[in-house]
Design a protein around this motif. Structure first.
Motif, mmCIF file in Angstrom:
data_model
loop_
_atom_site.group_PDB
_atom_site.id
_atom_site.type_symbol
_atom_site.label_atom_id
_atom_site.label_comp_id
_atom_site.label_asym_id
_atom_site.label_seq_id
_atom_site.Cartn_x
_atom_site.Cartn_y
_atom_site.Cartn_z
ATOM 1 N N VAL A 39 53.329 59.458 32.901
ATOM 2 C CA VAL A 39 52.684 60.101 34.049
ATOM 3 C C VAL A 39 51.499 60.952 33.596
ATOM 4 C CG1 VAL A 39 52.991 61.782 35.905
ATOM 5 C CG2 VAL A 39 54.776 60.114 35.438
ATOM 6 N N VAL A 40 51.695 61.737 32.554
ATOM 7 C CA VAL A 40 50.628 62.595 32.051
ATOM 8 C C VAL A 40 49.455 61.753 31.558
ATOM 9 C CG1 VAL A 40 49.993 64.257 30.261
ATOM 10 C CG2 VAL A 40 52.163 64.511 31.475
ATOM 11 N N ALA A 41 49.740 60.666 30.860
ATOM 12 C CA ALA A 41 48.677 59.794 30.366
ATOM 13 C C ALA A 41 47.827 59.260 31.512
ATOM 14 C CB ALA A 41 49.277 58.642 29.561
ATOM 15 N N LEU A 42 48.473 58.839 32.583
ATOM 16 C CA LEU A 42 47.741 58.327 33.744
ATOM 17 C C LEU A 42 46.877 59.416 34.371
ATOM 18 C CD1 LEU A 42 50.575 56.161 35.354
ATOM 19 C CD2 LEU A 42 48.473 55.322 34.274
ATOM 20 N N ALA A 43 47.403 60.643 34.406
ATOM 21 C CA ALA A 43 46.638 61.749 34.984
ATOM 22 C C ALA A 43 45.492 62.182 34.081
ATOM 23 C CB ALA A 43 47.564 62.937 35.271
ATOM 24 N N LEU A 44 45.673 61.991 32.753
ATOM 25 C CA LEU A 44 44.639 62.422 31.806
ATOM 26 C C LEU A 44 43.381 61.562 31.874
ATOM 27 C CD1 LEU A 44 46.622 63.248 28.519
ATOM 28 C CD2 LEU A 44 45.219 64.837 29.851
ATOM 29 N N ILE A 45 43.533 60.307 32.188
ATOM 30 C CA ILE A 45 42.391 59.380 32.105
ATOM 31 C C ILE A 45 41.217 59.819 32.981
ATOM 32 C CG2 ILE A 45 41.629 57.010 32.546
ATOM 33 C CD1 ILE A 45 44.460 56.122 31.677
ATOM 34 N N PRO A 46 41.407 59.982 34.300
ATOM 35 C CA PRO A 46 40.256 60.407 35.110
ATOM 36 C C PRO A 46 39.771 61.809 34.773
ATOM 37 C CG PRO A 46 42.263 60.452 36.426
ATOM 38 C CD PRO A 46 42.608 59.783 35.132
ATOM 39 N N GLU A 47 40.700 62.690 34.369
ATOM 40 C CA GLU A 47 40.306 64.044 34.001
ATOM 41 C C GLU A 47 39.402 64.024 32.767
ATOM 42 O OE1 GLU A 47 41.621 67.383 35.257
ATOM 43 O OE2 GLU A 47 41.611 66.039 36.982
ATOM 44 N N ALA A 48 39.807 63.254 31.749
ATOM 45 C CA ALA A 48 39.022 63.180 30.516
ATOM 46 C C ALA A 48 37.639 62.599 30.792
ATOM 47 C CB ALA A 48 39.754 62.331 29.481
ATOM 48 N N ILE A 49 37.582 61.602 31.638
ATOM 49 C CA ILE A 49 36.289 61.010 31.991
ATOM 50 C C ILE A 49 35.419 62.016 32.728
ATOM 51 C CG2 ILE A 49 35.152 59.206 33.345
ATOM 52 C CD1 ILE A 49 37.584 57.425 32.818
ATOM 53 N N ARG A 60 34.030 57.967 26.308
ATOM 54 C CA ARG A 60 34.914 57.711 25.179
ATOM 55 C C ARG A 60 35.205 58.977 24.379
ATOM 56 N NH1 ARG A 60 31.751 52.808 22.449
ATOM 57 N NH2 ARG A 60 30.045 54.181 23.104
ATOM 58 N N LEU A 61 34.236 59.919 24.315
ATOM 59 C CA LEU A 61 34.463 61.161 23.575
ATOM 60 C C LEU A 61 35.576 61.992 24.211
ATOM 61 C CD1 LEU A 61 31.628 60.303 22.436
ATOM 62 C CD2 LEU A 61 31.181 62.744 22.147
ATOM 63 N N GLY A 62 35.631 62.001 25.548
ATOM 64 C CA GLY A 62 36.683 62.728 26.232
ATOM 65 C C GLY A 62 38.028 62.049 26.106
ATOM 66 N N VAL A 203 42.349 47.084 49.622
ATOM 67 C CA VAL A 203 41.720 48.250 50.238
ATOM 68 C C VAL A 203 40.609 48.762 49.326
ATOM 69 C CG1 VAL A 203 42.072 50.603 51.067
ATOM 70 C CG2 VAL A 203 43.846 48.871 51.421
ATOM 71 N N ALA A 204 39.431 48.945 49.882
ATOM 72 C CA ALA A 204 38.283 49.416 49.106
ATOM 73 C C ALA A 204 38.235 50.946 49.116
ATOM 74 C CB ALA A 204 36.985 48.849 49.673
ATOM 75 N N VAL A 205 38.798 51.552 48.083
ATOM 76 C CA VAL A 205 38.780 53.013 47.929
ATOM 77 C C VAL A 205 38.382 53.326 46.488
ATOM 78 C CG1 VAL A 205 40.504 53.481 49.717
ATOM 79 C CG2 VAL A 205 41.236 53.004 47.368
ATOM 80 N N PRO A 206 37.908 54.545 46.220
ATOM 81 C CA PRO A 206 37.544 54.910 44.841
ATOM 82 C C PRO A 206 38.730 54.766 43.892
ATOM 83 C CG PRO A 206 36.680 56.519 46.392
ATOM 84 C CD PRO A 206 37.583 55.623 47.183
ATOM 85 N N THR A 207 38.465 54.241 42.707
ATOM 86 C CA THR A 207 39.512 54.024 41.704
ATOM 87 C C THR A 207 39.138 54.695 40.388
ATOM 88 O OG1 THR A 207 38.517 51.977 40.904
ATOM 89 C CG2 THR A 207 40.076 51.793 42.752
ATOM 90 N N VAL A 208 40.069 54.678 39.446
ATOM 91 C CA VAL A 208 39.811 55.247 38.127
ATOM 92 C C VAL A 208 38.639 54.538 37.463
ATOM 93 C CG1 VAL A 208 40.762 55.516 35.802
ATOM 94 C CG2 VAL A 208 42.185 56.035 37.794
ATOM 95 N N GLY A 209 38.538 53.231 37.680
ATOM 96 C CA GLY A 209 37.453 52.476 37.077
ATOM 97 C C GLY A 209 36.080 52.923 37.523
ATOM 98 N N ASP A 210 36.000 53.537 38.698
ATOM 99 C CA ASP A 210 34.707 54.017 39.194
ATOM 100 C C ASP A 210 34.222 55.250 38.440
ATOM 101 O OD1 ASP A 210 34.721 52.010 41.119
ATOM 102 O OD2 ASP A 210 35.786 53.265 42.584
ATOM 103 N N LYS A 211 35.110 55.879 37.673
ATOM 104 C CA LYS A 211 34.750 57.108 36.961
ATOM 105 C C LYS A 211 33.942 56.832 35.692
ATOM 106 C CE LYS A 211 36.545 60.409 39.451
ATOM 107 N NZ LYS A 211 35.707 61.515 39.976
ATOM 108 N N GLY A 212 34.045 55.642 35.178
ATOM 109 C CA GLY A 212 33.308 55.318 33.956
ATOM 110 C C GLY A 212 33.990 54.211 33.192
ATOM 111 N N ASP A 213 33.289 53.664 32.212
ATOM 112 C CA ASP A 213 33.835 52.584 31.393
ATOM 113 C C ASP A 213 34.894 53.114 30.441
ATOM 114 O OD1 ASP A 213 32.103 50.790 32.593
ATOM 115 O OD2 ASP A 213 30.514 51.157 31.098
ATOM 116 N N LEU A 214 35.962 52.354 30.300
ATOM 117 C CA LEU A 214 37.028 52.714 29.378
ATOM 118 C C LEU A 214 36.756 52.086 28.011
ATOM 119 C CD1 LEU A 214 40.139 52.213 31.703
ATOM 120 C CD2 LEU A 214 38.839 54.296 31.279
ATOM 121 N N PRO A 215 37.153 52.740 26.922
ATOM 122 C CA PRO A 215 36.891 52.193 25.582
ATOM 123 C C PRO A 215 37.680 50.912 25.346
ATOM 124 C CG PRO A 215 38.314 54.112 25.450
ATOM 125 C CD PRO A 215 37.837 54.044 26.871
#
Length: 505
Positions: A39-49, A60-62, A203-215
């Protein structure tokens, strides 16, 4: 604060629940730690971005910083179950350095900040936390809860209308699912359900992928490309010091909060130098640096019920696996799911007891003032170090003002050996605030030729008090009055002999 969620915890003392070995032998507790880490890992991704964007660096630095900070601190940290990763506080510190000198100088600053934190940790910096009063701690917690909620507001502005019912559905799950079972963390259920719903319904809503490219690859060893000169140190040192202090303050305050939530004690000095080690590792792997994260820590400890280093390690490990191996899947998670989780964390973090009418009526006004000032400064500046510093300063002034008025002086006139004598009994702690008023408590013009000042119920604390006593005896001398100061305890005698201008009896 809101009641502690203990999802999946089996019987045992708070200290036993922190044992890694005992947890590995308990399938139920191990499951709690594993799911909490996910759960924490999933929450960290958009926050780090998002924090990478604030700092002006590649996402990628975050993400790499969040991975290395969490995994490293799981081994060297002093507070089990606390989550360290890339944070907004650090992002705000390094953003100007990114603009002026680029990423390589930032990496150098992160490594140097880690060195400073190790030095501060080994020199006992963490012991200063004992001077942070509870009113400042409550203000810190409430301010963080407000900031966590405020950080989600941009995700609710200018978005498709379907985002709002999705957030409501997520909130219903995270608040209601624990009433059915605590076997699985409610935030994880909310993320899975809303992701399946949006994907299956297209459904077209904002997703984690919209925050930036993942490494797409693992982090590697990186040496900052900066000249080894005094000019480089002149540029980097101020940012490294700011990062070190802000990171330690946020980490130690978060550790203190987790201590309260879990009814256990942490090793603050180890946590301090452990943060330094984690930042050095992060710098050499190309991360932007970080510190403890209050929001993700509350997800881990309160919402998911984790108690050991296992969850901290797995949060970092899962983060790397998710973004590198399952990046395509993770990018489909709707931001609405994570917003609902963070709103829940905000609610759970806020100390609602502190703002109840009954509490406000019974709490001393100075305590309430300190809490409110801390909240306002932290929220206004988004700087925990400034907010806590000013809160402590206000608490010190309020305490000094309150104690200063507790000093009393009682005067009696007697005849001793045929000589009229005025005796003054001083009761209370004498320091710079109270001793300034002490000078005005004597009747210099009307007192007889002999005065006794009895300090058996007092203690002399500083040079201001010694100076006040000297001024009192000098004024009596000008009136032709002999003064005897009696009743000093041993420490006060030594202080007066060292600083005073007159002898004592």
């Amino acid at each position: 604060m809101a009641g502690t969620t203990t999802a999946g915890l089996s019987a045992g003392t708070p200290e036993e629940l922190q044992s890694v070995r005992a947890t590995l032998r308990s399938p139920r507790r191990l499951r709690t730690e594993v799911l909490a880490g996910l759960v924490v890992a999933l929450a960290l991704i958009p926050e780090a971005i998002a924090f990478s964007v604030i700092a002006g660096v590649d996402p990628r630095l975050g993400l790499f910083a969040s991975f290395t900070m969490a995994v490293t601190i799981a081994f060297v940290g002093g507070r089990p179950a606390m989550i360290s990763a890339a944070t907004g506080a650090v992002a705000l510190v390094i953003a100007p350095l990114v603009d002026s000198h680029g990423v390589d100088h930032v990496i150098a600053a992160v490594i140097l900040a880690g060195v400073f934190q190790i030095v501060l940790g080994l020199s006992g910096f963490a012991k200063l936390m004992r001077f942070v009063p509870r009113s400042v701690m409550v203000g810190f917690v409430n301010a963080l809860a407000i900031l966590i909620f405020a950080s989600q507001v941009p995700e609710l502005i200018g978005v498709p209308w379907l985002v709002y019912p999705l957030v409501v559905a997520g909130l219903l799950i995270v608040f209601g699912f624990p009433q059915l079972t605590r076997a699985v963390p409610a935030p994880l259920v909310a993320i899975i359900v809303l992701t399946l719903l949006t994907v299956s319904a297209s459904v077209a809503v904002p997703t984690v992928g919209d925050k930036g490219d993942l490494p797409e690859s693992l982090p590697g060893l990186l040496l900052p490309d900066v000249p080894l000169t005094l000019e480089t140190l002149r540029v980097v040192v101020p940012f490294a010091l700011a990062m070190a202090f802000v990171g330690l303050l946020e980490s130690l305050m978060t550790a203190k909060l987790v201590d309260d939530v879990t009814d256990t004690r942490s090793h603050k000095s180890r946590e301090a130098w452990g943060q330094g080690v984690a930042n050095i590792v992060t710098g050499f792997t190309g991360g932007m640096g970080g510190c403890a994260m209050i929001g993700q820590t509350m997800i881990n400890v309160k919402a998911s019920g984790a108690r050991t280093r296992i969850s901290t390690f797995l949060a970092g490990a899962f983060l790397l696996v998710l973004v590198v191996v399952f990046g395509d899947v993770v990018s489909l998670i709707p931001m609405a799911a994570l917003v609902s989780v963070m709103i829940f964390v905000s609610w759970a973090t806020f100390d609602w007891h502190s703002v109840r009418p009954r509490t406000l009526r019974t709490m001393p006004r100075s305590e309430t003032l300190v809490m409110v000032v801390t909240v306002l400064v932290v929220v206004a500046t988004h700087n925990l170090a400034v907010g806590v510093g000013i809160g402590v300063l206000v608490a010190m002034v309020a305490f000094a003002r309150r104690v200063a008025h507790l000093v009393t002086v009682e005067r009696t006139v007697t005849v001793v050996d045929g000589r009229e004598t005025a005796s003054y009994v001083v009761d209370g702690e004498l320091f710079f605030a109270s001793s300034n008023d002490l000078y005005t408590q004597f009747q210099y013009a009307v007192d007889p030729g002999h005065v006794i000042i009895d300090l058996h119920a007092s203690h002399l604390w500083d040079a201001s008090t010694i100076a006040a006593l000297d001024a009192i005896t000098e004024k009596y001398r000008r009136h032709g009055t002999a003064v005897d100061i009696v009743g000093l305890n041993g420490t006060s005698v030594i202080l007066r002999e060292r600083l005073g201008n007159v002898t004592h009896d």
